[in-house]
Scaffold this active site. Structure first.
Site, PDB file in Angstrom:
ATOM      1  N   GLN A  50     -19.983  14.165   1.301  1.00 13.03           N
ATOM      2  CA  GLN A  50     -20.836  14.595   0.198  1.00 13.03           C
ATOM      3  C   GLN A  50     -20.212  15.757  -0.575  1.00 13.03           C
ATOM      4  O   GLN A  50     -20.088  15.719  -1.790  1.00 13.03           O
ATOM      5  CB  GLN A  50     -22.219  15.018   0.704  1.00 13.03           C
ATOM      6  CG  GLN A  50     -23.162  13.870   0.970  1.00 13.03           C
ATOM      7  CD  GLN A  50     -22.785  13.142   2.268  1.00 13.03           C
ATOM      8  OE1 GLN A  50     -22.422  13.801   3.242  1.00 13.03           O
ATOM      9  NE2 GLN A  50     -22.862  11.824   2.242  1.00 13.03           N
TER      10      GLN A  50
ATOM     11  N   PHE B 225     -15.363  19.464   6.426  1.00 13.35           N
ATOM     12  CA  PHE B 225     -15.316  18.538   5.287  1.00 13.35           C
ATOM     13  C   PHE B 225     -16.399  17.478   5.456  1.00 13.35           C
ATOM     14  O   PHE B 225     -16.599  16.945   6.544  1.00 13.35           O
ATOM     15  CB  PHE B 225     -13.932  17.862   5.254  1.00 13.35           C
ATOM     16  CG  PHE B 225     -13.782  16.844   4.170  1.00 13.35           C
ATOM     17  CD1 PHE B 225     -13.339  17.235   2.901  1.00 13.35           C
ATOM     18  CD2 PHE B 225     -14.080  15.512   4.393  1.00 13.35           C
ATOM     19  CE1 PHE B 225     -13.189  16.294   1.911  1.00 13.35           C
ATOM     20  CE2 PHE B 225     -13.933  14.571   3.394  1.00 13.35           C
ATOM     21  CZ  PHE B 225     -13.480  14.968   2.142  1.00 13.35           C
TER      22      PHE B 225
ATOM     23  N   ASP C 148     -10.269  -6.016   1.945  1.00 15.27           N
ATOM     24  CA  ASP C 148      -8.994  -6.622   1.571  1.00 15.27           C
ATOM     25  C   ASP C 148      -9.015  -8.143   1.729  1.00 15.27           C
ATOM     26  O   ASP C 148      -8.130  -8.832   1.248  1.00 15.27           O
ATOM     27  CB  ASP C 148      -7.867  -6.080   2.460  1.00 15.27           C
ATOM     28  CG  ASP C 148      -7.343  -4.761   1.933  1.00 15.27           C
ATOM     29  OD1 ASP C 148      -7.540  -4.500   0.731  1.00 15.27           O
ATOM     30  OD2 ASP C 148      -6.755  -4.003   2.714  1.00 15.27           O
TER      31      ASP C 148
ATOM     32  N   ASP D  94       0.848  -1.186   0.000  1.00 15.75           N
ATOM     33  CA  ASP D  94       0.000   0.000   0.000  1.00 15.75           C
ATOM     34  C   ASP D  94       0.881   1.233   0.000  1.00 15.75           C
ATOM     35  O   ASP D  94       1.877   1.284   0.719  1.00 15.75           O
ATOM     36  CB  ASP D  94      -0.881  -0.003   1.248  1.00 15.75           C
ATOM     37  CG  ASP D  94      -2.198  -0.682   0.973  1.00 15.75           C
ATOM     38  OD1 ASP D  94      -2.720  -0.483  -0.149  1.00 15.75           O
ATOM     39  OD2 ASP D  94      -2.681  -1.412   1.842  1.00 15.75           O
TER      40      ASP D  94
ATOM     41  N   LYS E 228     -12.023  25.083  -0.217  1.00 14.15           N
ATOM     42  CA  LYS E 228     -10.928  24.351  -0.859  1.00 14.15           C
ATOM     43  C   LYS E 228     -11.322  22.882  -0.904  1.00 14.15           C
ATOM     44  O   LYS E 228     -12.049  22.396  -0.025  1.00 14.15           O
ATOM     45  CB  LYS E 228      -9.609  24.543  -0.102  1.00 14.15           C
ATOM     46  CG  LYS E 228      -9.568  23.872   1.273  1.00 14.15           C
ATOM     47  CD  LYS E 228      -8.161  23.963   1.843  1.00 14.15           C
ATOM     48  CE  LYS E 228      -7.895  22.908   2.910  1.00 14.15           C
ATOM     49  NZ  LYS E 228      -8.720  23.000   4.112  1.00 14.15           N
TER      50      LYS E 228
END
Lengths: 691, 563, 203
Positions: free
Chosen positions: A387, A384, A525, A316, A398
């Site tokens: 959606q 933040f 995973d 990863d 931003k």
């Protein structure tokens, strides 16, 4: 890394202590039980030989002949078998001690089991799969399970050594908890997912204790080889009696033969690969043990071995190749906007943003542009959300390029013509663009740079030399992924990776004959972890992921995968090196024992026979020569125990270099060492008049 | 050694190496079923064989079917030959009116030729009718060689194949080996031998009156045709009792030189073919290099020993049992080539060699006939050692061992180990039995350590399907004929069967692409490793008995002792 | 069962090919190419077959060159070697006896050199050749027995000596039977020459 190293050293010191040795010395006796001897036919043969020579001692005593030599041989043969048992006991003891300390805390735990809404105190060991337990602040989690309700911070330092607490909550990718860890805040309900004795820890303990240790495919193959060599030597020694008989007749020797049963048994034990046979299980156990020291639990010895064969690593990006956080590195205004205006807007939008990215924007504005602003009280922070995928302050926003563009268009604004170019340019560099706007005006972009870990490039270079290809897995778009891949020096990358894409990639690599290792944590995973040849699940991950993989990393450190591979390789190398050493030893033993047996053949008066010339070491007497070889053969096992436990020195290099080095040390060294060793023992025997 | 001696050694090695790529390339074409420059002539012949045999050449089966065909074919070949030997008195082409062979000797002989051993417990000119020679021995010389080549080809296919089940058609590989490789080469060599004076006749033995008035019978027979294939097929069974030392088998230095080349020609070139078949020429060349190192060392040591003198016999050179036209140098090249290549022929008596050169001939065989070895057999034999080597080396680089990208696992180690130790076990056990039993010791011609060497040599030769004889031992007694037949049977099929199993197993495996972590099996380091493993396994198994045979005899000879 | 039938039919096919066609083809071609050799390279004296060029004969008379010793007493059916090892007392005794015989036959002292190849038996027991040195060793004896001058034999030996084949293979060697045949011819020539002389002088 350095932390693990020091931890490892501590453990080594504490594990190689007197208590362990005493325990192992005792344990070694019980391994003379026929059932455990049967597991190791080569050593079984040594025990039988010891038995036979012991009988010969008795017989000689009864017949009134000299029996001192035979007794010494018999004793040293018993020692040989005992040392082998001891080696295994030490390896098991070390693993057990480590596992025991983990198990201890759990066995003392009482669990608060919730049944039909009623809470009752039960011992943790009685919990069964499906039981629900309550854990509140201060409680030790009684077993492996999933958080089924609530959220809590958990101290996992008991297992991982990491002191910072982690958050565990129901649902999502952070729901698995491990027995033995401690809740330090809040209250959670945990559904137990393992029956007693079935947990990861239990499995691991079983593996190092040897109870459930199954031979790995590679060990099986090696055992066949060792058994074959043993058969060859049994034939060579048994038939030697016949050839010696012929030769004694032909040379007119009368009287008792030099080639007694005792001597033949001694020769046989010296020739069969006792060194590697004695240390084989210790090597396997200590491989598991080394994993455990690095806080990795494996479900089988096979997994460790396969790790050595892995030639493709799926890593990863985040956390392994780059530091998890992206840092702001530059501001790019669109045409017609002053940089100052962009910086100011960006700064304002980030003032209340406590994410690492947000803070890095503030920092950049402060340092690069000397801009220091306080949050205007009248404006509200816009957090933040998944959606909007934007955050901001007042009218300033931003966020991801497409999200901001949609937002601006929604307000009737225009998209500057150079924006797309700037966005692409940043993405190409492997960075993430954040677009800043003030109402419907797009001001420009902030470049968030992915910072590649220091030293990781060299690490990949090493891996490449070892023949291992690294593939970076990232959710980034192909442009960004390519740039980071180039900077980090990985061989390949998988961009915009979905769980399905990962699985498909693993299957494709395997179809081409590769062995794939990967690290994962999320539930999604799990299929990929199950498909990979080596799947390392993060302890912090979900239970599903942990069950799908064949190893669990308690530190949840994705870089660990590289160490796991190295441990696997080291395990195989140690086996190969000691096998080579063991076989190479035989040359010297022939030169010790054969002249001892046959120097008298075809001798003329006052002169030794021609085969006395084979006594290259100039050993004192036939008896001391044979005894020296037997003693060397026994002691070398003891000397090599540390090597078996530590593993041979491993450096990530190409196969040819590694082989050349190991051949030189263990092949050539294996031929020469016994010449020196046997000669020294012979000198000592002479000094102490033991023969 | 004179300069001219060195020159002959150099010329021999040079010509042999020059032939490897040419013949190797050609044989690769043959086994890949391609057209060759001889196809226009030999194609109809090949099709004719298929027509008579009822073979569909496009059929392909798994390893079991292939093995089944191989075993039936060999069993029938054995029975047919046995019948010929027992019934020759009642069959045509017996101008000397020779009687049927005794049962034990006949079983031994039939087994010997079926297994490509060519151990001879009889003397051809006084025992075998022309029919037995050409229809029996001659045919087995061809087909036993072709059987070995077929097994080698299957193993190559198995190693190279990627997850496949079918490994080809035994009858096609057998027929193509005979028709395209053995037959044309034999024809060429036979004619070259005729030009040198080798006999090829169906007449009765003419009688001569010597200059001093004595009667001398001149033995004849279809020798040239049989000698050609006996060398090319690494068989080695002499048409005449004294084998290639007989002037009618090997009349000139040139005939000798050509035969020496023929002995090593196919085994050496097959390494090249193998490289082609597995898709990497280097893999084949590495095997050739390993063989070359071992053969070169053996030759060098043998020459050194044989060019010395014998203190026990008045410091004379080692000329007993050697022919003037070959001299020491060509006798030694021959002894080394034949014992390495599983070719039982001799052009000088190994029994009378210096102890070390004789011991090296013995040791060459003890290595398991894998240094050149029998046609096909040597290559699949050395591949068993390759598997063991790869296993040990692979571990040391920290990976599960793999060869040609395929994992070597327990099942393959078991089979390879079986193939390597079965012949050795037979050698040790049967020799021990012989030296303990009066029937074993009865046939000895030499006392002292040399006697042990003689018995050891006999069973080493038989169990490794070489056929070379030290010579001194009387081997037509029931003890040696029956036990020897068993040794040859185990030595042949105790290796072929494990090899076939491995071929079948490896064919189904997936190949892992090579990387920097893969131990390369096509470099110099691998050559060193392979050579070491071969020497160590052979050495550790046989060092004690070699010490009691040739080594102690060498010491005694230096002391001037005789028995 | 199918494989069994194919095996049987394959054996028949390959036997016809390699056991019948092949040796017959070689025989036919050999007969065309080298008819004399394939029948044993027989040497005739007049109509009488006296031996084969490739097979040694047991010469014992002092007037003939002797080949190397034969462990099988020059038997052709079956040929054989001593197969005595390097530490064989039998072999040592044989060598001593042969040396004594040769020294006696050549009127040489006990410490004289004898070419080793005359002391040791060949492999086949039928080795038809000698090195020039072993021939030279016998010249005084043969010359004496035949009443010839050793020089007279020199040319004979010279022409009978074959160098290495292709200039490279093997060592120089002399075929004993051919040499003895040449010896007889030389004697015959000399005899007829002498008779011619006598005839002349009588007249």
């Amino acid at each position: 890394m350095s932390q693990h190293k020091s931890q490892k050293n501590n453990q080594k010191n504490s594990l190689f202590n007197r208590e362990l040795i005493q325990q192992s010395l005792k344990e070694a006796w019980s391994k003379f039980h026929p059932r455990s001897q049967w597991q190791n036919p080569v050593m079984l043969l040594v025990s039988l030989g010891a038995l036979l020579t012991s009988a010969a001692v008795v017989q000689e005593m009864l017949a009134g002949r000299a029996w001192g030599f035979t007794l010494q041989i018999a004793l040293w043969l018993w020692f040989t078998a005992y040392f082998a048992n001891f080696a295994e006991a030490v390896a098991e003891g070390r693993g057990k001690a480590q596992a025991e300390s983990l198990r201890k805390m759990r066995s003392e735990t009482m669990a608060r089991r919730l049944k039909n809404g009623v809470e009752s105190q039960v011992p943790a060991s009685s919990l069964r799969k499906g039981d629900v337990v309550v854990c509140e602040t201060g409680d030790v989690i009684p077993g492996d399970g999933e958080v089924s309700e609530g959220i809590a911070s958990v101290d996992e330092s008991a297992i991982t050594g990491e002191s910072a607490p982690v958050v565990r909550e129901s649902g999502g990718d952070r729901s698995a908890v491990t027995g033995g860890t401690r809740v330090i805040s809040d209250r959670i309900l945990i559904t137990i997912t393992q029956d007693p004795g079935q947990s990861f820890l239990d499995q691991m303990i079983g593996l190092v204790e040897g109870a459930s240790r199954q031979r790995t495919p590679n060990e099986i193959a090696l055992n066949i080889l060792l058994l074959t060599l043993t058969v060859v030597f049994v034939l060579a020694v048994v038939t030697l009696k016949a050839f010696a008989f012929y030769s004694e007749q032909a040379s007119g020797l009368t009287g008792p033969s030099n080639v007694s049963v005792t001597v033949l048994v001694a020769l046989l034990v010296c020739l069969i690969p006792t060194t590697i046979a004695a240390l084989l299980s210790a090597i396997g156990i200590s491989g598991m043990d080394r994993l455990l020291q690095r806080n990795v639990l494996a479900t089988s010895g096979k997994a460790v071995e396969v790790a050595g064969d892995v030639d493709v690593l799926l890593l990863d990006k985040t956390g392994t190749i780059t530091y998890g956080n992206r840092m702001a590195s530059a501001f790019y205004p669109v045409a017609g906007i002053r940089t100052e205006r962009l910086v100011e807007a960006a700064l304002l939008a980030s003032l209340a943003d406590e994410t690492p990215e947000g803070r890095s924007i503030v920092l950049l504005a402060n340092q690069r542009y000397g801009l220091n602003l306080d949050k205007p009280a009248e404006l509200d922070f816009v957090p933040f959300t998944a959606q909007t995928r934007m955050s901001g302050l007042g009218e300033i926003r931003k966020g991801a390029a497409d999200a901001v563009m949609r937002y601006v268009q929604g307000l009737g604004g225009k998209i500057p013509s150079d924006l797309q170019n700037l966005v692409d340019g940043i993405a190409r560099k492997g960075s993430t663009p954040l677009v800043v706007c003030d109402q419907q005006t797009i001001l420009g972009l902030i470049e968030l740079k992915d910072v590649v870990k220091t030293g990781i490039r060299e690490r990949f270079e090493q891996l490449r030399r070892m023949g291992i290809r690294t593939i970076m897995i990232t959710g980034d778009n192909p442009l960004t992924a390519a740039a980071i891949a180039a900077e980090a020096g990985v061989d390949d990358y998988l961009a915009e990776a979905t769980p399905e894409a990962k699985l498909a990639r693993i299957r494709a690599e395997q179809a081409a004959g590769h062995l794939v290792a990967m690290v994962g944590d999320g539930t999604n995973d799990a299929p990929a972890l199950a498909q990979a040849d080596v799947g390392v699940a993060m302890a912090s991950g979900t239970q599903a992921a942990r069950e799908a993989g064949n190893m669990v990393d308690l530190d949840s450190n994705p870089t660990k995968l590289i160490e796991v591979v190295e441990i696997g390789k080291q395990l195989l190398m140690t086996r190969g090196a000691l096998t080579t050493f063991s076989i190479a030893n035989d040359v010297a033993k022939y030169f010790a024992i054969l002249p001892a047996l046959f120097a008298g053949l075809y001798a003329t008066q006052g002169q030794q026979g021609p085969l006395a010339a084979l006594n290259l070491m100039g050993l004192a007497t036939p008896q001391s020569a044979i005894l020296s070889a037997v003693i060397f053969n026994a002691l070398i096992i003891v000397f090599l125990i540390p090597l078996a436990l530590k593993g041979v020195k491993y450096q990530p290099q190409g196969a040819v270099v590694v082989l050349r080095k190991n051949l030189f040390v263990y092949g050539l060294g294996g031929i020469l060492a016994p010449f020196v060793g046997i000669k020294l023992i012979d000198l000592l025997l002479a000094v102490f008049h033991l023969v | 050694m004179a300069f001219s001696d060195w020159l002959q050694v150099a010329l021999f090695i040079l010509l042999l190496l020059a032939a490897v790529p040419i013949l190797g390339e050609y044989m690769a074409q043959v086994y890949q079923g391609q057209k060759t420059f001889l196809s226009p002539v030999l194609g109809p012949l090949e099709m004719g064989v298929y027509a008579v045999a009822g073979v569909n050449p496009s059929d392909s089966g798994d390893w079991k079917k292939y093995t089944q065909g191989l075993l039936w074919f060999n069993a029938l070949g054995f029975l047919f030959l046995l019948g010929l030997l027992l019934l020759q008195a009642f069959l045509p082409l017996n101008p000397q009116k020779l009687v049927p062979m005794e049962l034990g000797v006949a079983v031994n002989t039939a087994m010997s030729f079926m297994t490509n051993t060519n151990w001879q417990a009889y003397s051809g000119e006084s025992t075998l009718s022309y029919l037995s020679q050409m229809l029996g021995l001659g045919v087995q010389n061809f087909v036993s060689a072709a059987t070995g080549m077929a097994v080698m080809v299957v193993l190559a296919r198995g190693l190279a194949g990627k997850q496949i089940k079918t490994l080809g058609n035994f009858w096609v590989d057998l027929t193509r080996s005979v028709v395209y490789i053995l037959l044309p080469l034999s024809l060429l060599l036979a004619l070259a031998l005729v030009s040198q004076g080798v006999v090829q006749s169906f007449s009765a033995y003419p009688s001569a009156t010597t200059l001093e008035g004595a009667q001398q019978v001149v033995p004849l027979g279809p020798a040239a045709s049989q000698i050609a294939i006996k060398q090319l097929g690494t068989n080695g069974g002499g048409f005449f009792g004294i084998n290639s030392a007989h002037p009618f088998e090997n009349p000139t230095p040139l005939s000798n030189f050509l035969q020496m080349l023929a002995i090593l020609l196919i085994p050496a070139a097959l390494t090249w073919t193998y490289g082609r078949l597995v898709g990497s020429l280097r893999q084949g060349i590495v095997l050739l290099a390993a063989m070359g190192v071992l053969a070169g060392s053996s030759l060098g040591l043998s020459l050194w020993a044989e060019f010395g003198s014998n203190p026990a016999l008045g410091n004379l050179p080692f000329l007993e049992g050697k022919e003037t036209r070959f001299g020491i140098v060509n006798s030694v090249i021959w002894s080394v080539s034949t014992t390495l290549a599983s070719n039982g022929s001799v052009n000088a008596m190994h029994d009378s060699f210096s102890p070390l050169a004789g011991g090296l001939a013995l040791f060459n065989m003890m290595l398991g006939e894998v240094v050149f070895g029998g046609v096909g057999a040597g290559l699949y034999g050395i591949l068993m050692f390759v598997i063991l080597t790869v296993f040990i080396a692979g571990l040391m680089v920290g990976r599960s061992p793999e060869y040609l990208g395929k994992k070597i696992e327990g099942a393959q180690i078991r089979m390879a180990a079986l193939a390597v130790i079965l012949p050795s076990a037979v050698v040790l056990l049967f020799t021990a039995m012989a030296v303990l039993l009066p029937v074993g010791l009865k046939g000895l011609n030499n006392a002292g350590p040399h006697g042990l060497s003689e018995i050891l040599y006999a069973f080493t030769s038989m169990a490794n399907n070489n056929g070379s004889a030290f010579g001194g031992l009387t081997v037509n007694t029931p003890f040696y004929t029956w036990l020897g037949a068993l040794a040859m049977l185990i030595g042949r099929f105790g290796v072929i069967l494990p090899v076939m199993v491995i071929a079948g197993q490896m064919a189904q495996k997936q190949a892992v692409p090579a990387s920097g972590g893969t131990f390369p099996t096509d470099g110099g380091l691998f050559v060193i490793l392979l050579v070491s493993v071969i020497l160590i396994i052979g050495g550790l198994t046989f060092f004690p008995v070699l010490a009691l045979g040739p080594l102690v005899e060498h010491g005694l000879m230096l002391q001037g002792k005789v028995f | 069962m199918n494989e069994f039938l194919i095996a049987l039919r394959s054996l028949i096919a390959l036997t016809l090919l390699t056991g019948v066609a092949y040796p017959l083809l070689v025989t036919g071609l050999g007969q065309l190419a080298n008819a004399e050799a394939v029948q044993g390279s027989l040497i005739k004296r007049g109509e009488q077959v006296v031996g084969s060029r490739w097979l040694a004969q047991p010469f014992q008379q002092a007037g003939y060159f002797w080949p190397r010793p034969s462990a099988g007493d020059y038997a052709t059916v079956a040929s054989g070697a001593s197969n005595k090892g390097p530490t064989s007392k039998d072999l040592l005794d044989k060598i001593k006896a042969r040396k004594a015989d040769l020294l006696k036959a050549h009127l040489l002292p006990a410490d004289a050199f004898v070419p080793p190849e005359l002391l040791m038996a060949s492999g086949s027991g039928l080795d038809p050749e000698l090195s020039p040195a072993a021939v030279q060793f016998q010249v005084p004896r043969v010359a004496h027995a035949r009443g010839l001058q050793p020089q007279e034999l020199a040319a004979l030996i010279q022409s009978a000596t074959k160098g290495p084949q292709l200039g490279l293979l093997g060592a120089p060697r002399v075929n004993v039977l051919e040499l003895n045949m040449a010896l007889l011819q030389l004697e015959q020539r000399k005899f007829s020459l002498k008779q011619g002389h006598q005839h002349e002088s009588q007249q």
